[in-house]
Design an enzyme around this catalytic site. Structure first.
Site, PDB file in Angstrom:
ATOM      1  N   ALA A 174      -0.951  -3.023   1.314  1.00  0.00           N
ATOM      2  CA  ALA A 174      -0.542  -2.649   2.677  1.00  0.00           C
ATOM      3  C   ALA A 174      -0.777  -1.170   2.921  1.00  0.00           C
ATOM      4  CB  ALA A 174       0.933  -2.987   2.894  1.00  0.00           C
ATOM      5  N   ASP A 175      -0.942  -0.830   4.187  1.00  0.00           N
ATOM      6  CA  ASP A 175      -1.068   0.584   4.556  1.00  0.00           C
ATOM      7  C   ASP A 175      -0.466   0.806   5.939  1.00  0.00           C
ATOM      8  OD1 ASP A 175      -2.394   3.209   3.633  1.00  0.00           O
ATOM      9  OD2 ASP A 175      -2.922   3.059   5.751  1.00  0.00           O
ATOM     10  N   THR A 176       0.240   1.928   6.082  1.00  0.00           N
ATOM     11  CA  THR A 176       0.918   2.243   7.349  1.00  0.00           C
ATOM     12  C   THR A 176       0.467   3.605   7.861  1.00  0.00           C
ATOM     13  OG1 THR A 176       2.869   1.004   6.622  1.00  0.00           O
ATOM     14  CG2 THR A 176       3.206   2.575   8.423  1.00  0.00           C
TER      15      THR A 176
END
Ligand code: TTP
Length: 188
Positions: free
Chosen positions: A68-70
């Protein structure tokens, strides 16, 4: 349900996946978070895929790997984690009193009998922040909370007092859109 590996060092992602009742292991990799994409949804999707792929490269047994990446997007700018206190201050000055978007991209790599199936999606949450004075920004930075977070704030922490409204999944802002992820994992 297969074995699950969370390819993330983020304590928030670990908590959210555990809260949802999943059993999983955490394996992290050192991924250079570099992309030539410019649209926020494309950036988080690509970076989440890079993180998941770096771990998937070490795995052969049947598993689902989650990366995941934000990031935060505001007025055409992309904000990742601040490099230093000055960058954190600048980010918070931009975000306070404004609306911004938080994007989290998630990639699932399903390894089954040696074959790999990749699913990537992203979620967007709009966040409206109350104005913050320069003193409030400095005091917030002094808590140390901003430094490991995209946009230099944590909605789940002290910054909650500056959040006026959100539109979208709260957990997406924290770093993992767990409801959408559950929908995707259900079919695995
Ligand atoms: C906006 C916002 C971000 N964040 C966090 C979520 C992510 O952990 C972080 C953004 O950095 P990321 O690069 O997405 O993730 P990470 O470096 O923490 O972990 P990894 O790459 O190993 O998966 O910012 C919050 O915790 N609260 C918030 O309100």
């Amino acid at each position: 349900m297969k074995n699950i590996i969370l390819a993330s060092a983020s304590p928030r992602r670990k908590e959210l996946l555990a809260q949802a009742g999943y059993q999983f292991t955490v394996i992290t990799s050192d991924t250079d978070e570099i992309t030539d994409k410019s649209m926020p949804d494309e950036i988080v999707e690509e970076l989440s895929a890079m993180k998941a792929e770096a771990v998937a490269a070490q795995i052969e047994e049947d598993t689902v790997i989650i990366g995941a990446d934000t990031i935060v997007a505001v007025s055409g700018r992309i904000l990742g984690k601040p490099q230093d206190v000055t960058a954190a201050e600048e980010m918070l000055k931009t975000l306070q009193g404004n609306t911004h978007q938080v994007y989290t991209g998630v990639t699932l790599i399903e390894i089954q009998s040696g074959t790999r199936k990749v699913t990537t999606f992203s979620e967007r949450t709009d966040v409206i922040m109350y104005p913050m004075t320069d003193e409030e920004i400095k005091a917030y930075i002094a808590t140390g909370e901003p430094m490991d977070k995209a946009g230099a704030y944590g909605i789940q922490g002290r910054a909650a007092i500056y959040i006026k409204k959100i539109d979208g999944d709260y957990n997406n802002v924290v770093g993992l859109p767990i409801a959408r992820l559950y929908q995707e994992l259900k079919s695995k």
